[in-house]
Motif scaffolding. Structure first.
Motif, PDB file in Angstrom:
ATOM      1  N   GLY A  25       7.038 -45.234   8.409  1.00  0.00           N
ATOM      2  CA  GLY A  25       6.700 -44.102   9.187  1.00  0.00           C
ATOM      3  C   GLY A  25       6.267 -44.300  10.756  1.00  0.00           C
ATOM      4  O   GLY A  25       6.702 -43.644  11.516  1.00  0.00           O
ATOM      5  N   CYS A  26       5.722 -45.610  10.876  1.00  0.00           N
ATOM      6  CA  CYS A  26       5.409 -45.961  12.469  1.00  0.00           C
ATOM      7  C   CYS A  26       6.903 -46.007  12.895  1.00  0.00           C
ATOM      8  O   CYS A  26       6.968 -46.002  14.183  1.00  0.00           O
ATOM      9  CB  CYS A  26       4.525 -47.046  12.469  1.00  0.00           C
ATOM     10  N   ASP A  27       7.968 -46.785  12.527  1.00  0.00           N
ATOM     11  CA  ASP A  27       9.114 -47.120  13.143  1.00  0.00           C
ATOM     12  C   ASP A  27       9.790 -45.506  13.334  1.00  0.00           C
ATOM     13  O   ASP A  27      10.434 -45.478  14.253  1.00  0.00           O
ATOM     14  CB  ASP A  27      10.000 -47.875  11.892  1.00  0.00           C
ATOM     15  N   HIS A  28       9.768 -44.834  12.104  1.00  0.00           N
ATOM     16  CA  HIS A  28      10.443 -43.468  12.523  1.00  0.00           C
ATOM     17  C   HIS A  28       9.902 -42.588  13.659  1.00  0.00           C
ATOM     18  O   HIS A  28      10.601 -42.118  14.510  1.00  0.00           O
ATOM     19  CB  HIS A  28      10.527 -42.800  11.241  1.00  0.00           C
ATOM     20  N   ASP A  29       8.431 -42.733  13.608  1.00  0.00           N
ATOM     21  CA  ASP A  29       7.795 -42.057  14.809  1.00  0.00           C
ATOM     22  C   ASP A  29       8.272 -42.572  16.192  1.00  0.00           C
ATOM     23  O   ASP A  29       8.300 -41.633  17.086  1.00  0.00           O
ATOM     24  CB  ASP A  29       6.365 -42.387  14.871  1.00  0.00           C
ATOM     25  N   ARG A  30       8.466 -43.869  16.211  1.00  0.00           N
ATOM     26  CA  ARG A  30       8.764 -44.652  17.314  1.00  0.00           C
ATOM     27  C   ARG A  30      10.301 -44.325  18.084  1.00  0.00           C
ATOM     28  O   ARG A  30      10.565 -44.270  18.972  1.00  0.00           O
ATOM     29  CB  ARG A  30       8.601 -46.124  17.410  1.00  0.00           C
ATOM     30  N   MET A  31      11.109 -43.943  16.922  1.00  0.00           N
ATOM     31  CA  MET A  31      12.705 -43.752  17.235  1.00  0.00           C
ATOM     32  C   MET A  31      12.881 -42.569  18.039  1.00  0.00           C
ATOM     33  O   MET A  31      12.115 -41.615  17.570  1.00  0.00           O
ATOM     34  CB  MET A  31      13.219 -43.829  15.830  1.00  0.00           C
ATOM     35  N   ASP A  32      13.754 -42.697  18.784  1.00  0.00           N
ATOM     36  CA  ASP A  32      14.517 -41.423  19.483  1.00  0.00           C
ATOM     37  C   ASP A  32      15.612 -40.713  18.538  1.00  0.00           C
ATOM     38  O   ASP A  32      15.681 -41.240  17.450  1.00  0.00           O
ATOM     39  CB  ASP A  32      14.899 -41.890  20.795  1.00  0.00           C
ATOM     40  N   CYS A  46      13.015 -44.444   3.738  1.00  0.00           N
ATOM     41  CA  CYS A  46      13.868 -44.379   4.919  1.00  0.00           C
ATOM     42  C   CYS A  46      14.551 -45.730   5.071  1.00  0.00           C
ATOM     43  O   CYS A  46      13.651 -46.754   5.020  1.00  0.00           O
ATOM     44  CB  CYS A  46      13.233 -43.816   6.002  1.00  0.00           C
ATOM     45  N   TYR A  47      15.723 -45.875   5.486  1.00  0.00           N
ATOM     46  CA  TYR A  47      16.561 -47.069   5.612  1.00  0.00           C
ATOM     47  C   TYR A  47      17.344 -47.064   6.760  1.00  0.00           C
ATOM     48  O   TYR A  47      17.739 -45.808   7.020  1.00  0.00           O
ATOM     49  CB  TYR A  47      17.147 -47.565   4.578  1.00  0.00           C
ATOM     50  N   MET A  48      17.575 -48.040   7.499  1.00  0.00           N
ATOM     51  CA  MET A  48      18.705 -48.025   8.513  1.00  0.00           C
ATOM     52  C   MET A  48      20.067 -47.933   7.661  1.00  0.00           C
ATOM     53  O   MET A  48      20.296 -48.504   6.655  1.00  0.00           O
ATOM     54  CB  MET A  48      18.801 -49.127   9.508  1.00  0.00           C
ATOM     55  N   ILE A  71      19.683 -49.855  19.222  1.00  0.00           N
ATOM     56  CA  ILE A  71      18.439 -49.226  19.301  1.00  0.00           C
ATOM     57  C   ILE A  71      17.266 -50.365  19.606  1.00  0.00           C
ATOM     58  O   ILE A  71      16.154 -50.276  19.113  1.00  0.00           O
ATOM     59  CB  ILE A  71      18.004 -48.433  18.038  1.00  0.00           C
ATOM     60  N   TYR A  72      17.537 -51.411  20.251  1.00  0.00           N
ATOM     61  CA  TYR A  72      16.688 -52.551  20.323  1.00  0.00           C
ATOM     62  C   TYR A  72      15.356 -51.898  20.899  1.00  0.00           C
ATOM     63  O   TYR A  72      14.287 -52.614  20.307  1.00  0.00           O
ATOM     64  CB  TYR A  72      17.420 -53.494  21.305  1.00  0.00           C
ATOM     65  N   GLU A  73      15.392 -51.196  21.967  1.00  0.00           N
ATOM     66  CA  GLU A  73      13.799 -51.037  22.325  1.00  0.00           C
ATOM     67  C   GLU A  73      13.086 -50.118  21.115  1.00  0.00           C
ATOM     68  O   GLU A  73      11.762 -50.017  21.268  1.00  0.00           O
ATOM     69  CB  GLU A  73      13.964 -50.054  23.440  1.00  0.00           C
ATOM     70  N   VAL A  74      13.633 -49.346  20.321  1.00  0.00           N
ATOM     71  CA  VAL A  74      12.970 -48.842  19.561  1.00  0.00           C
ATOM     72  C   VAL A  74      13.424 -48.966  17.814  1.00  0.00           C
ATOM     73  O   VAL A  74      12.939 -48.513  16.678  1.00  0.00           O
ATOM     74  CB  VAL A  74      13.191 -47.276  19.429  1.00  0.00           C
ATOM     75  N   CYS A  78      10.341 -54.615  10.903  1.00  0.00           N
ATOM     76  CA  CYS A  78      11.124 -55.722  10.382  1.00  0.00           C
ATOM     77  C   CYS A  78      12.039 -56.589  11.184  1.00  0.00           C
ATOM     78  O   CYS A  78      12.144 -57.740  11.126  1.00  0.00           O
ATOM     79  CB  CYS A  78      11.566 -55.249   8.777  1.00  0.00           C
ATOM     80  N   CYS A  79      12.698 -55.845  11.913  1.00  0.00           N
ATOM     81  CA  CYS A  79      13.504 -56.545  13.049  1.00  0.00           C
ATOM     82  C   CYS A  79      12.570 -57.052  14.088  1.00  0.00           C
ATOM     83  O   CYS A  79      13.309 -58.283  14.393  1.00  0.00           O
ATOM     84  CB  CYS A  79      14.623 -55.456  13.722  1.00  0.00           C
ATOM     85  N   ARG A  80      11.609 -56.425  14.607  1.00  0.00           N
ATOM     86  CA  ARG A  80      10.976 -57.185  15.456  1.00  0.00           C
ATOM     87  C   ARG A  80      10.470 -58.243  15.005  1.00  0.00           C
ATOM     88  O   ARG A  80       9.984 -59.339  15.874  1.00  0.00           O
ATOM     89  CB  ARG A  80       9.783 -56.132  16.019  1.00  0.00           C
ATOM     90  N   ALA A  81       9.973 -58.294  13.889  1.00  0.00           N
ATOM     91  CA  ALA A  81       9.137 -59.522  13.264  1.00  0.00           C
ATOM     92  C   ALA A  81      10.087 -60.897  13.100  1.00  0.00           C
ATOM     93  O   ALA A  81       9.671 -61.820  13.157  1.00  0.00           O
ATOM     94  CB  ALA A  81       8.453 -59.212  11.952  1.00  0.00           C
ATOM     95  N   LEU A  82      11.423 -60.504  12.887  1.00  0.00           N
ATOM     96  CA  LEU A  82      12.195 -61.671  12.692  1.00  0.00           C
ATOM     97  C   LEU A  82      12.308 -62.507  13.986  1.00  0.00           C
ATOM     98  O   LEU A  82      12.968 -62.077  15.158  1.00  0.00           O
ATOM     99  CB  LEU A  82      13.646 -61.223  12.243  1.00  0.00           C
ATOM    100  N   GLU A  83      11.747 -63.684  14.075  1.00  0.00           N
ATOM    101  CA  GLU A  83      11.859 -64.527  15.200  1.00  0.00           C
ATOM    102  C   GLU A  83      13.292 -65.605  15.183  1.00  0.00           C
ATOM    103  O   GLU A  83      13.322 -66.052  14.126  1.00  0.00           O
ATOM    104  CB  GLU A  83      10.592 -65.425  15.245  1.00  0.00           C
ATOM    105  N   ARG A  84      13.718 -65.496  16.441  1.00  0.00           N
ATOM    106  CA  ARG A  84      14.917 -66.619  16.514  1.00  0.00           C
ATOM    107  C   ARG A  84      14.473 -67.926  16.046  1.00  0.00           C
ATOM    108  O   ARG A  84      13.437 -68.391  16.632  1.00  0.00           O
ATOM    109  CB  ARG A  84      15.388 -66.426  17.882  1.00  0.00           C
ATOM    110  N   GLY A  85      15.230 -68.606  15.150  1.00  0.00           N
ATOM    111  CA  GLY A  85      14.623 -69.968  14.875  1.00  0.00           C
ATOM    112  C   GLY A  85      13.915 -70.004  14.070  1.00  0.00           C
ATOM    113  O   GLY A  85      13.518 -71.267  13.326  1.00  0.00           O
ATOM    114  N   SER A  86      13.254 -69.025  13.285  1.00  0.00           N
ATOM    115  CA  SER A  86      12.461 -69.211  12.160  1.00  0.00           C
ATOM    116  C   SER A  86      12.768 -69.516  11.032  1.00  0.00           C
ATOM    117  O   SER A  86      14.258 -69.458  10.724  1.00  0.00           O
ATOM    118  CB  SER A  86      11.485 -67.546  12.060  1.00  0.00           C
TER     119      SER A  86
END
Length: 133
Positions: A25-32, A46-48, A71-74, A78-86
């Motif tokens: 829900g918080c993701d969906h609210d953030r999305m344009d 809901c899923y991409m 849609i990088y900004e929004v 789960c995409c935001r949490a994935l860190e490069r090199g983790s």
């Protein structure tokens, strides 16, 4: 293992599972509206959208061998949490490294067929990840 820049990679965005990238829900609210147009509901979740084996938000630039999130900004948390090199990123690279390369080659073949010029050149993408599927 060398971890490529995310924009030269896109591996974490590849999956055949329709339930791969959960949108809360918080993701969906953030999305344009544009981003919401890339989601789908399965039951009450809901899923991409997954198209051609990758997240519908992932754009491929065959000319430059780049992968960009439209849609990088929004993007979902789960995409935001994935860190490069983790560890998750390295797991994606290990399991799905060839998928972005195959997608780029298919895009280049389609573009070459449309213009009459085939391009069998390679790409230098590998992956970043969030779940090996």
């Amino acid at each position: 293992m060398v971890v490529p820049e995310c924009t030269a990679c896109g591996t974490c965005c590849f999956s055949a599972l329709p339930e791969y990238v959960r949108v809360f829900g918080c993701d969906h609210d953030r999305m344009d509206d544009r981003a919401r147009g890339l989601t789908r509901f399965i039951g009450n979740r809901c899923y991409m959208r997954i198209e051609d084996g990758r997240c519908a938000a992932l754009t491929l630039d065959a000319e430059h061998g780049r992968f960009l999130c439209s849609i990088y900004e929004v993007r979902p948390d789960c995409c935001r949490a994935l860190e490069r090199g983790s560890g998750a990123c390295l797991g994606e690279l290990h399991e799905k490294r060839e998928r972005p390369l195959l997608a780029l080659e298919a895009l280049r073949r389609r573009a070459g067929g449309a213009s009459g010029e085939g391009d069998a050149g390679g790409a230098n993408g590998a992956g970043v990840g969030g779940g090996a599927v």
